[in-house]
Structure formats: structure tokens, C-alpha cells
Write an enzyme that holds these catalytic residues in place. Structure first.
Site, PDB file in Angstrom:
ATOM      1  N   ARG A 135       3.434  -4.487  16.811  1.00 59.53           N
ATOM      2  CA  ARG A 135       2.027  -4.073  16.685  1.00 59.53           C
ATOM      3  C   ARG A 135       1.109  -5.180  17.204  1.00 59.53           C
ATOM      4  NH1 ARG A 135       1.912  -2.912  10.390  1.00 59.53           N
ATOM      5  NH2 ARG A 135       2.830  -4.986  10.535  1.00 59.53           N
ATOM      6  N   SER A 173       0.831  -1.220   0.000  1.00 54.07           N
ATOM      7  CA  SER A 173       0.000   0.000   0.000  1.00 54.07           C
ATOM      8  C   SER A 173       0.858   1.260   0.000  1.00 54.07           C
ATOM      9  CB  SER A 173      -0.963   0.005   1.193  1.00 54.07           C
ATOM     10  OG  SER A 173      -0.268  -0.157   2.408  1.00 54.07           O
ATOM     11  N   HIS A 229       6.116 -12.574   7.673  1.00 54.31           N
ATOM     12  CA  HIS A 229       6.311 -11.195   7.217  1.00 54.31           C
ATOM     13  C   HIS A 229       7.488 -11.148   6.248  1.00 54.31           C
ATOM     14  CE1 HIS A 229       6.734  -6.817   7.280  1.00 54.31           C
ATOM     15  NE2 HIS A 229       5.465  -6.820   7.653  1.00 54.31           N
ATOM     16  N   HIS A 232      -1.804  -8.872   2.163  1.00 54.86           N
ATOM     17  CA  HIS A 232      -1.484  -7.583   2.802  1.00 54.86           C
ATOM     18  C   HIS A 232      -2.620  -7.272   3.801  1.00 54.86           C
ATOM     19  CE1 HIS A 232       0.338  -3.747   3.385  1.00 54.86           C
ATOM     20  NE2 HIS A 232      -0.121  -3.089   2.328  1.00 54.86           N
ATOM     21  N   ASP A 264      -1.948  -8.346  11.920  1.00 52.73           N
ATOM     22  CA  ASP A 264      -3.303  -8.788  11.584  1.00 52.73           C
ATOM     23  C   ASP A 264      -3.780  -9.946  12.456  1.00 52.73           C
ATOM     24  OD1 ASP A 264      -3.601  -6.923   9.485  1.00 52.73           O
ATOM     25  OD2 ASP A 264      -2.307  -8.162   8.231  1.00 52.73           O
TER      26      ASP A 264
END
Ligand code: COA
Length: 460
Positions: A352, A267, A343, A297, A398
Site C-alpha cells: 500500500r 479496527s 508492522h 493504528h 501511513d
């Protein structure tokens, strides 16, 4: 003695907020940038003059076939991702940002407004500067009627991310950059209207996103309006229909941590690439959002929940580790990925993920889905390692976001990537302003055919 304590105080201040000139206290972000840009242009000009021909890496055949992994080919100012310790926003880790950035009154999580200020200026803002952004975004938040109409006319089976990207594209009717460019503005001033468009877009995104949510899941009713006395996340949560203070805090954290992940991810890179053709910020960001909508993604946060639901259906709420292992192996044997794990750059648990886990431990330690997610965290990595091919067996952002949203009643997982998209605007648009301020050219890497590459290898 007095001198030492003054020095200590100065040092402490510089650690916390950076030593600022009086002009840096301004709450006018455009003015602050206008002051910084010529200095940065000069710094980079001198750097390139002395070191423009210095080599910083090499490219192998495998890198060319391997998604350009590891090629240092981009300059990205707002953040840098370290494989071991994760993201740093302008040099600050997530825990450091949680500590240093301004909070809402009574809140414990950072305000995304503060993070945006940090990303675009490199400085931790004062409370007044973050508050000024809340006000400014509220003032810029209205949608043109044709965009509201288009949103209301979209068919209900159109995925929320398609609606989001389409509405952002439609917003380019408002582009100040397009007007200025058509009017023949000098290239040294491009950044000014890119900044205006970026600020307008960020301000409007929560309204776009909340309209999509209310239309799809709440019969189109109750979006409400933006209150200039509330922060960006607070307004967004209320427009979505959530007034639980804990959910609003979660939104502040969520919108902060999903904002930026250096420049090479799909992105970010897409927004940057399309922007380099001087497409306006609306078109550039919409392109980035089409990339975020891919399952490898941003859509992975939706996929994690779909996967967890299947898992629950098959093995129940309290499965043994053995049953969980079988389910995971079956996922892998059927040729699918375990969503939320792995990743391209990170080689450790994503910070995160960790900060969302900490939020869960604080607010929902006994939630059954959280417990399942924690058990998955224990069981998945050794299995991915056992495959012998996964380079990073650890969870990414995620793997944890959905469980928090589910807990507060946002069950519509198809929608989750839109939240990610609202946040991602902060990083990629901060960079877009700098890309134009630094006069970066159109991106055009060289490609080769396999035949030509073979020839090149033979010749080498
Ligand atoms: C994120 C991701 C796309 C990175 O891809 P990458 O850089 O190519 O990852 P790797 O180099 O580790 O891939 C090597 C192999 O392991 C596989 N792999 C990587 N992560 C995997 C996972 N979570 N589950 C199963 N297999 C995985 C790859 O598909 C690849 O297989 P192949 O050689 O058969 O093509 C990948 O880890 C993935 O698909 N994860 C799940 C989706 C996800 O969570 N995305 C969000 C990222 S923030």
C-alpha cells in the site's frame, strides 16, 4: 486448434473476471449474495464436519503477553495478509486489483465500489455491477436530520475521529437490523438486515465525513449533494471541496487500498467482536473506528505528518542523510516510535506504501515533501534494524498517504484518519455480513491470570 483457442480464451476470461454463471451477471448485489450464501454455508459445514478437531497452531506464554501475535484465532473472508508480499483481497494483490477492477471513465485507478463487490462476493465485478453500486450508494446517502444537527453542534475542538465515531453511533437510529431483531426475525435472516445497514452506512459515510471536514475547516459551507451519476469517490471529493481530477483519482486509490487488512488488526477485529454480540453494524463499526483513532493504528497517518513537519522545522527541506539520521535517533531516544514504520504482521515494505509511491512518481515526482519522504524511506530502515528489536523496519501505508493529500491542498492532517475510516468500512462490513450469514457465535476467548498461567505451565 479451435478447441485450444477456446480453452485459452476461457482461461484468460477466468483469470480476469472469473467464469460466471448468468446469475452472477446480476447487478443486484443482495441477490448475488443470497445465491452464494447457502453454498458457502454448506461448504463450511462439510469442512467442519471432517476437520473440526484438526489443530492449526499452538499458543505460547509469550503470545499471551505479546498481544496475541501469531495466534490463528479468527476466520476472515475478504482478505489475507502475507508477511512478505502484503495484502491480497480475495486472493488478488494490489497491482492485480488495479488491473482487474472497473475504473471510472477516463480513470486509471480502481473504483472502491468494485473492490467492495470483490470483497463481499469473491468475484471481480463487471463495469455494470460497479456502476450499479455507485447508483445504489448515492440513493442511500441521505443523513437523518438529527445526525446532521449533531454534527453541526459538535464543538470545534472535538477531534474529527471522535465526531466521526459519534455520528456513526447516532446513525443506529436507522438500523434495519435492530428493527428486525426486535420484531423477532429468525437468525437465518440476520444477514439480510446487516447487509441493508452496511450498504446504508457505506453510502452515508462520505456525507458524514465531508460534513465534519466542511464544519471544521471551511466554516460549515459548501458540502453540496450526492449526484447519482457520479461514483462514490467522485461525490466524496466534491463534497470535501476538491474537484481536481487527479485528487479524485487519488481518492479512488486511497479508498480502495485502506479498505481491509485481514481480521486481526484493531479496527477490523473490534468491528467483528462487537458485531458478534449482535450489536448492529453502526455500533460495531463505530467501535472499530474508536480503535482506528489510536496512534499505533490509523492515527499514524496524522502522526507521520506531524513528525515530518517537526523534522522540516529542525533540519530544513533538504537535509543531509547525517542530519536526518540524528533526528531519527533523537525520536527513538526520547522513547517515541517512528510513525509510519513497522508492522505487527508485515515483514517487507507495505504494497500500500509502494502503490502510493508509484502514484507520487507519476503525478508529483518533484514535490519537496515527496522527496523528503523518499529520503526517509532510505534512512529509517537501517536505523530501526540497528535498534535490534524492531521486527519490521519497513514503511507501512501511513508513511505515504499524507504527502499525497498535502500536495493536493488537503493540509488538515488531524482529518486524515477519517478518510482511512471511510475506506475501512468496505472490508469490515463485508466481513460482518458474512459473519452473520455463517451464523458465527459471540466471541469469547479464554483469559488466565498470571498465577493460573504459572500453574498451567508447571503442570505441563
Ligand atoms: C505497528 C506497530 C504498532 C507494530 O508493533 P509490534 O508488532 O509490537 O512491533 P515489533 O514487534 O516490531 O515491536 C518490537 C519493539 O520495536 C518497537 N518498534 C516497532 N516499530 C517501531 C517504530 N516504527 N519506531 C520505533 N520503535 C518501533 C516496538 O515499540 C517494540 O518496542 P518495545 O520492545 O520497547 O516495546 C509498531 O511497529 C509501531 O508502533 N509503528 C509506528 C506506528 C505506526 O506506523 N502504526 C501504523 C501501523 S499500520
Amino acid at each position: 486448434m479451435k478447441m485450444t483457442s477456446t480453452l485459452t480464451l476461457t482461461y484468460k476470461l477466468s483469470q480476469n473476471v472469473g467464469i460466471r454463471a448468468l446469475s452472477d451477471q446480476s447487478t443486484d448485489l443482495r441477490k448475488v449474495l443470497a445465491d452464494k450464501i447457502p453454498k458457502e454455508q454448506e461448504r463450511i459445514k462439510n469442512f467442519r464436519k471432517s476437520h473440526g478437531a484438526t489443530k492449526v497452531g499452538e499458543v505460547t506464554v509469550d503470545m499471551m503477553y505479546g498481544g496475541m501475535r501469531g495466534i490463528k484465532g479468527l476466520v476472515w473472508e475478504p482478505s489475507v495478509l502475507d508477511p512478505e508480499e502484503g495484502i491480497r483481497f480475495r486472493g488478488k494483490s494490489i497491482p492485480e486489483c488495479q488491473k482487474a477492477l472497473p475504473k471510472a471513465a477516463g480513470g486509471a485507478e480502481p473504483l472502491p465500489e468494485g473492490l467492495f463487490w470483490l470483497l463481499i462476493t469473491g468475484d471481480v465485478p463487471t463495469d455494470a455491477q460497479a456502476k450499479a453500486l455507485s447508483k445504489e450508494w448515492a440513493a442511500r446517502s441521505a443523513l437523518p436530520a438529527h445526525v446532521t444537527k449533531a454534527l453541526n453542534d459538535f464543538p470545534k475542538h472535538l477531534h474529527p475521529m471522535s465526531q466521526f465515531s459519534a455520528a456513526i453511533t447516532l446513525l443506529n437510529s436507522e438500523s434495519e437490523f435492530v428493527k428486525a431483531y426486535t420484531g423477532g426475525v429468525h437468525k437465518s435472516k440476520y444477514w439480510e438486515t446487516v447487509y441493508e445497514d452496511s450498504m446504508n452506512l457505506i453510502a452515508k459515510l462520505p456525507v458524514v465525513a465531508a460534513t465534519i471536514y466542511r464544519n471544521l475547516y471551511k466554516g460549515g459551507k459548501g458540502i453540496g449533494s450526492v449526484d447519482a451519476g457520479k461514483d462514490w469517490s467522485h461525490n466524496f471529493s466534491l463534497m470535501l471541496g476538491y474537484d481536481n481530477p487527479q485528487f479524485i483519482e487519488l481518492m479512488r486509490l486511497y479508498l480502495t487500498i485502506h479498505s481491509d487488512h485481514e481480521g486481526g488488526n484493531v479496527s477490523a477485529h473490534t468491528t467483528h467482536l462487537v458485531g458478534s454480540a449482535l450489536s448492529d453494524p453502526y455500533l460495531s463499526f463505530a467501535a472499530g473506528m474508536n480503535g482506528l483513532a489510536g496512534p499505533l493504528h490509523g492515527l499514524a497517518n496524522q502522526e507521520v505528518l506531524v513528525w515530518l513537519q517537526k523534522l522540516r522545522q529542525q533540519v530544513g527541506d533538504n537535509p543531509s542523510d547525517e542530519k536526518l539520521k540524528d533526528f531519527i535517533w533523537n525520536t527513538l531516544k526520547s522513547g517515541q516510535v517512528v510513525p509510519g514504520y513497522g508492522h505487527a504482521v508485515l515483514r517487507k515494505t507495505d504494497p500500500r506504501y509502494t502503490c502510493q509511491r508509484e502514484f507520487a512518481l507519476k503525478h508529483l515526482p518533484d514535490d519537496s515533501l515527496f522527496k523528503l519522504v523518499s529520503q526517509v524511506y532510505k534512512v529509517v530502515p537501517p536505523i530501526l534494524l540497528e535498534t535490534g528489536k524492531v521486527k519490521n523496519p519497513w514503511p507501512n501505508v501511513d508513511a505515504h498517504s499524507g504527502v499525497l493529500l498535502q500536495y493536493y491542498g488537503m493540509k488538515e492532517m488531524n482529518y486524515y484518519t477519517v478518510l482511512f475510516g471511510v475506506s475501512r468500512a468496505l472490508g469490515v462490513l463485508a466481513n460482518l455480513v458474512w459473519a452473520r450469514a455463517l451464523g458465527l457465535p459471540i466471541e469469547r476467548p479464554k483469559s488466565l491470570s498470571t498465577d493460573l498461567l504459572m500453574k498451567a505451565v508447571k503442570a505441563a
